[in-house]
Scaffold this motif. Structure first.
Motif, PDB file in Angstrom:
ATOM      1  N   PHE A 151       0.857  -1.182   0.000  1.00  0.00           N
ATOM      2  CA  PHE A 151       0.000   0.000   0.000  1.00  0.00           C
ATOM      3  C   PHE A 151       0.895   1.234   0.000  1.00  0.00           C
ATOM      4  CE2 PHE A 151      -2.017   3.365   2.525  1.00  0.00           C
ATOM      5  CZ  PHE A 151      -3.203   3.540   1.834  1.00  0.00           C
ATOM      6  N   ALA A 194      -4.593   1.415   6.384  1.00  0.00           N
ATOM      7  CA  ALA A 194      -3.884   0.228   5.910  1.00  0.00           C
ATOM      8  C   ALA A 194      -3.736  -0.810   7.029  1.00  0.00           C
ATOM      9  CB  ALA A 194      -2.520   0.627   5.361  1.00  0.00           C
ATOM     10  N   LEU A 201      -4.862  -3.538   1.892  1.00  0.00           N
ATOM     11  CA  LEU A 201      -5.046  -2.613   0.789  1.00  0.00           C
ATOM     12  C   LEU A 201      -3.814  -2.613  -0.108  1.00  0.00           C
ATOM     13  CD1 LEU A 201      -6.541   0.399   2.785  1.00  0.00           C
ATOM     14  CD2 LEU A 201      -7.792  -1.366   1.556  1.00  0.00           C
ATOM     15  N   GLY A 202      -3.945  -2.019  -1.294  1.00  0.00           N
ATOM     16  CA  GLY A 202      -2.804  -1.857  -2.179  1.00  0.00           C
ATOM     17  C   GLY A 202      -2.754  -2.907  -3.280  1.00  0.00           C
TER      18      GLY A 202
END
Length: 343
Positions: free
Chosen positions: A98, A127, A137-138
């Motif tokens: 992320f 995150a 996330l990411g």
């Protein structure tokens, strides 16, 4: 007097995240992230070292090594690019990375820097919250490692060791040390020991103290007066600032001071009064500084001003009149140094 109002504890399912700290600015950003993520079951620690971007194998491989070495589910680091600052949060167990950037100008003491740093800290909080929920996330930058093949049933792992906070823990504490005050009775004032116990929260500290001073001799041509003093006080302090390992607080205390007087006549024409215990009401402010030495120990310096109501006045009775000999100060400063221990 004993004050025991409980202490906070780590959540049973807390997990670890590690931040690579390569500069003083990184250390300041880590503190911002800690503040924004304090409600998550995350133990966020810092590891000093060079920036992950400088690793010969790349930032991702270095993050994998940090995660394996620290047994961490997430690794984060900061990259300064002119007026912009980029934060990267890696979740090596799932292969996610992320990345967020924000305009962060100035130094950590300025308002413009603080606004950008808060934006990055909020992004990191999101995150970490996603990693905690199992949905990082990411982008996926590496496949997750395959599960290990176990030939025999493994033994249950030992319970993880509790992770200590940086600086003294919050909660119940005991304290002890030395004190000295100018009281107006003796040129050298009074010196002695103090003991105390209390509870420390993030916004309020409550504690009680018992002080005892060495007795002094007040001698003239007629009498030798032995005067001993002590006090029992209750304090309420409010922290007002923290710089590194140093914390400051200001508070107000109230209690009772005791005076034990024993008089010996030095002449046949003088009749000494019987020994007597006298009490006076005490109230006054104090300023304290705590220097954190370790997770369970701090050194304390305290400066207080005490207002005494009802202090004793020493003198003689002659022909029905009172002749003053010693009159203590109604306001007296006191300095104390000691230790604060969190059991």
């Amino acid at each position: 007097m004993v004050l025991a109002l409980g202490s906070p504890a780590w959540a049973a399912e807390a997990w670890r995240a590690v931040a690579r700290v390569a500069s003083p600015e990184d250390r300041a950003l880590l503190e911002r992230v800690r503040g924004q993520s304090s409600d998550l079951p995350v133990v966020l620690t810092g590891e000093d070292g060079p920036a992950l971007e400088a690793s010969p194998d790349g930032a991702w491989r270095e993050a994998e090594r940090v995660a394996a070495r620290q047994d961490a589910r997430a690794v984060l680091w900061f990259v300064r690019e002119g007026p912009a600052l980029r934060v990267c949060v890696a979740a090596p167990r799932t292969g996610h990375l992320f990345v967020r950037s924000a305009r962060v100008e100035g130094t950590p003491e300025t308002l413009t820097w603080s606004v950008g740093a808060e934006a990055l800290a909020l992004a990191v909080r999101s995150a970490l919250r996603a990693v905690d929920a199992g949905e990082p996330l990411g982008e996926v930058v590496a496949p997750p490692p395959p599960p290990p093949v176990v030939a025999a049933p493994p033994e249950p792992p030992p319970p993880p060791a509790p992770v200590a906070e940086e600086g003294p823990s919050l909660g119940v504490f005991v304290q002890g040390g030395l004190h000295a005050a100018l009281d107006g009775y003796h040129p050298g004032g009074q010196q002695g020991l103090f003991l105390g116990a209390g509870w420390a929260g993030r916004a309020l500290r409550l504690h009680a103290q018992v002080l005892a001073a060495l007795p002094v001799h007040l001698r003239d041509a007629y009498t030798d007066v032995r005067l001993a003093q002590g006090a029992a006080l209750v304090w309420a302090d409010v922290p007002f600032g923290e710089v590194g390992a140093l914390e400051g607080s200001v508070g107000l205390g109230a209690g009772v001071a005791g005076f034990w007087r024993r008089t010996e006549a030095l002449g046949t024409d003088v009749e000494a009064s019987p020994s007597r215990l006298l009490a006076a009401f005490v109230v006054g402010p104090a300023v304290r500084a705590w220097w954190r030495v370790g997770p369970a120990l701090a050194l304390e310096v305290a400066l207080s001003g005490e207002l005494l109501l009802g202090r004793p006045r020493l003198g003689y009775a002659r022909d029905g009149d009172f002749v003053l000999r010693e009159d203590g100060w109604s306001v007296r400063p006191r300095l104390g140094v000691g230790m604060v221990i969190f059991p």
